[in-house]
Structures are given as C-alpha cells and as structure tokens.
Design an enzyme around this catalytic site. Structure first.
Site, short mmCIF file in Angstrom:
data_model
loop_
_atom_site.label_atom_id
_atom_site.label_comp_id
_atom_site.label_asym_id
_atom_site.label_seq_id
_atom_site.Cartn_x
_atom_site.Cartn_y
_atom_site.Cartn_z
N SER A 198 0.85 -1.19 0.00
CA SER A 198 0.00 0.00 0.00
C SER A 198 0.88 1.24 0.00
O SER A 198 2.10 1.15 0.04
CB SER A 198 -0.90 0.01 1.23
OG SER A 198 -0.11 0.29 2.37
N LYS A 199 0.23 2.37 0.01
CA LYS A 199 0.92 3.67 -0.02
C LYS A 199 1.94 3.79 1.12
O LYS A 199 2.99 4.39 0.95
CB LYS A 199 -0.11 4.79 0.16
CG LYS A 199 -0.63 5.34 -1.14
CD LYS A 199 -0.71 6.85 -1.04
CE LYS A 199 -0.53 7.64 -2.27
NZ LYS A 199 -0.40 7.11 -3.52
#
Ligand code: GLU
Length: 494
Positions: free
Chosen positions: A255-256
């Site tokens: 994820s980010k």
C-alpha cells in the site's frame, strides 16, 4: 489476428492507479498481444459512492505511460460500446429480468437494519453460513406490490443452489471447488438500479466476448457466484486466471504506506516505463526462473499464463532500481535522449539554460552508464547547462599538488587543447594522457583539475567525452577562468 482471444482490464475508478492494478493489466495485455487477440478496457463504476473524480483518466494515463495500448475502451470506443458500466444499466436490468423470470432471482425488500439483525443472530448462534435468510424468497406478487406501494425499492438477489458444488479449472490455481450451500443469495441488482460487481462483470464478460478473465486472486471467493450466474444465464464461461497477490517486503499487503504505490510515482522518480513493465511482469510470472531483463517485445514473445505462479510475489524496490539501471544502459542513444528530454520537460531541472531535445541528445551518451534513474542525469550534467561555473579554487588543487603547479598544469592543458584540430573525445584523450606524463603528474591529477575547472563538479561524466560535448570554446574559457581563480585565491589572504 485471432478473433477468439479477447482480454479485458476492468478498473474501478476509485483512486490512484495502484501498481497492483497495472500488473493485472500488463498480464492481460501481454497475453492478448502474444496471441494476436484483442485487449479492451472496461470501466467498472457501479459503486457510485466510491467514484473518484479524474480516476479513469489517471488510470488510462498510467497504462499509456507504461506502454499498454488497447483496441477498445471508454476513450477509443469500439463495436461493443459503451465500455463504462454506468452507461450499460439497461443491459444489466434486462439480464436481471431474465433471471427473475426463470426463478433464479427475486426482489428483496429487507431493510439494512433487518439484515444486520439476521447477521448478528447467525453469528451468535455460530451458524456455518452467514448471510441472507431468504426472507423475501417466497413473497407473493401482492406482498411485493404492497412493499413497493410503501415506497420501498427492492434489491434483486440471485438464488444460489442449496447443494452441489461450483467448480472451476483455473489456469493458474488449477481445480477450484466450492460448496454452494455455504454461499447466500447475493445481491445482483442494487436498489438504485446499479448492478453489483458480480452481475456486471459476468454480463459484460459474456457480452464483450471475453475469452480469458485475468484478475487478482482476491476475487477468487466470488468464483462460485460467477459460476452459478453463468449457468443460470445459459452462457459458457470464459477461461479464468487468478493472479497472485503482490506483497510489500514486510509481507503485508502493498500500500501507499510502503512508499510509492502508484505508477506515476515511479515515472516522477525517473523510472523508464519499459523497466517498470519488465519489473511488474516478474511479479508472479517468470520466463525460466533466471532471465530478468526483457523488453516489452521480448515479454510479449515470452509471456504465457501457464507460467504464472501461485505464490504471492514480494515487491522489491531495489530490484526495480537495478532493472531500471539495466534498461537505461541498454537504451539506444535516441531512446535515452528522448526519455531524458521528456523527464526534464515534466520536471524542469534547475539549470541556467533550459535544455532542449538537442541538448538532451548530446548528454545522453555521456551519462548512460552512471544512471540508476533519469533523476540522476541532471546533477551529472549541470555544468553543461550553466552560464557561470562556481569553481572552488581549493578543489582545483588535487592531492599532492599545490596552486602553482596546478596553474602550470592547467595552462599547459589549455595551450595543448587550443592546438587540437579535431575536438573529439579520442583526440582529447590522446593529447592529455601523454601530456600528464610529460608534466610529471598522474593522469588522475590532470583530469581531476580539469574536471573541477570545466564542470565545477567533483563527479561528472567521463572527462574526454564531457570536453567534447562542451566544445573547444567553452572548455578553453573555463580553464582560463579557473587559472584566474587560482591566482586570485593565491593573492588573497588566507
Ligand atoms: N473492477 C475490479 C477491480 O478493480 C475488476 C475485477 C475483475 O477484473 O474482474 O478490481
């Protein structure tokens, strides 16, 4: 062209294009191209509450940037347009009507509160199947009409079989089998008239003639629902290939939080699109377990779904950077120059002189072997685009030298270079190497002083090539200025 092979990439416009999505797109595209089939884009925007403005364009831009093209899609149209699900609601409605007429679907008027109560009770009892209790399955027409008259808009639920198994032979995961009794009657059409993912994806994959569905493994739990929908609608199923999950190095979902997760972050970091495509294609696929560097053309020739792995793939940033360096090194001069030019147009470096395509072409061969990313080019060639070099007199003086000897050294180099007929790297090298010997200094000492004099940098591209790129006038002028710097430094009090 093989008319039978048709693959789609079906993004939901709910945010920034994640590299996981793009990996899925790359696999579908490679397979379609390899087999001479068609590749299309379909926008799955049936969850209106999760729609993000500009997300479709961002996704298409990312795909285009990475080097994917498509034969049909929301922007280019095609024989089966529209390619955006929110514009195909009539089709889902008419297929839902068929399901209702054949007894495989029914309207459900239950309120969200009731559904939550049912679920809670099931959980407390420890029921094996958690889900809808078929409260509305046997409603009469009159009861349904009464609900409608009260203004309740129903959803339409698909009736799952009570027994038996749903079976799929997945290209990657092999034989998959699910017990139908464990799956409840799921919503196919929502009360706002929009289909759910299950209905829309099955209806569109059929109507768009998709031969192979490639999608992330997280969709595997929907296989029994889709198997039953295909059967109830009387359609053959396409082949399915579920793709392994991409994990972050700590083995959590990527994820980010793990740094760049969107394709454009990599573009801004100076990664070449072909390197990113190469890297993403290796997340869950390999040619032979050892070949790592592949151009898009080589990937198309080599790719096949049956070499997709079942194991989760772990994202390795360092390997991507390494691959990028390899692709940069193997790029032709023209390709590299174009990439640098484009990169600088998007994010102009802080140079005195704005670089144009010709300048990029000049410096590309100089920096090729020293780049890990396109970002590394600007600091290496800042001198080339400077109007005034800020040379540090102390840096001109190499280890084991003093200002006086350095001045003499630079002066000799200046005078010799001024005599050169052909100012190219080869001639400069054949001049300077013996000159160092004649002057009794090491080649490194001579080149070190020249580097600082002509670039004001401690690190630069190879010196002979750099001087050629600068040309005789700029080279000689820089050396003269450096000599002046040295003498003024010598004259000034310490
Ligand atoms: N819209 C789904 C997604 O964005 C696509 C799933 C599929 O490919 O069927 O994940």
């Amino acid at each position: 062209m093989n008319a039978q092979i048709r693959l789609r990439f079906a993004p939901s416009p709910t945010g920034n294009p994640h590299i996981g999505n793009v990996r899925t797109a790359i696999f579908a595209w490679l397979f379609a191209r390899k087999r001479g089939g068609s590749f299309l884009i379909r926008v799955e925007d049936t969850d209106q509450s999760r729609r993000t403005e500009g997300a479709v364009e961002a996704m298409l831009d990312s795909l285009r940037w990475v080097g994917i093209d498509w034969d049909e899609g929301p922007d280019v149209g095609g024989p089966l347009a529209p390619y955006t699900q929110s514009e195909r609601l009539d089709l889902y409605r008419s297929e839902t009507r068929r399901l209702i007429d054949s007894g495989r679907a029914y309207p459900c008027f239950c309120s969200p509160e009731r559904l939550a109560d049912v679920r809670r009770a099931q959980q407390m009892r420890g029921d094996e199947t958690i889900g809808y209790d078929r409260h509305c399955l046997d409603m009469t027409r009159a009861q349904q009409d009464a609900c409608r008259a009260r203004g309740v808009q129903p959803v339409v639920r698909f009736r799952m079989p009570d027994e038996g198994v749903s079976v799929m032979e997945d290209i990657v995961f092999g034989h998959l089998e699910f017990e139908n009794r464990l799956y409840d009657d799921f919503v196919a059409l929502k009360s706002d008239g929009f289909p759910t993912y299950h209905l829309a994806s099955v209806v569109d994959d059929h109507h768009m003639g998709i031969s192979h569905v490639t999608r992330a493994k997280e969709w595997m739990p929907s296989v029994p629902r889709h198997v039953q929908l295909y059967a109830a609608l009387g359609w053959d199923m396409p082949a399915f290939a579920h793709l392994p999950v991409i994990l972050a190095p700590d083995r959590s979902k990527l994820s980010k939080r793990h740094g760049a997760a969107s394709v454009m972050d990599y573009r801004d970091m100076g990664v070449l699109p072909e390197a990113l495509m190469n890297y993403l294609s290796l997340l869950g696929w390999s040619l032979d377990g050892k070949t790592e560097i592949l151009t898009p053309e080589e990937l198309i020739a080599a790719f096949d779904l049956d070499r997709v792995s079942r194991s989760d793939a772990v994202f390795d940033f360092d390997k991507l950077m390494w691959l990028n360096g390899q692709h940069l090194r193997r790029s032709s001069d023209t390709r590299l120059a174009r990439a640098i030019d484009k990169f600088w147009k998007d994010a102009p470096p802080q140079f005195d002189v704005t670089p144009d395509a010709r300048a990029a072409a000049r410096i590309a061969p100089l920096v090729r072997n020293r780049l890990k990313t396109l970002q590394d080019a600007a600091p290496l060639v800042k001198f080339f685009f400077s109007e005034d070099l800020h040379v540090d007199a102390e840096q001109l003086v190499q280890r084991g030298m003093d200002a006086e000897r350095t001045t003499a050294l630079l002066q000799s180099a200046h005078d010799a270079l001024a005599q050169l007929d052909t100012f190219d790297a080869e001639s400069i090298e054949s001049l300077l190497r013996p000159l160092a010997a004649d002057l009794g200094v090491k080649v490194g000492q001579l080149l070190g002083s020249l580097r600082v004099a002509t670039t004001a940098q401690k690190v630069s591209p190879p010196m002979f090539e750099s001087l050629e790129a600068l040309g005789p006038e700029r080279t000689l002028e820089s050396i003269r200025k450096a000599i002046a710097k040295l003498s003024s430094a010598a004259g000034s009090p310490k």
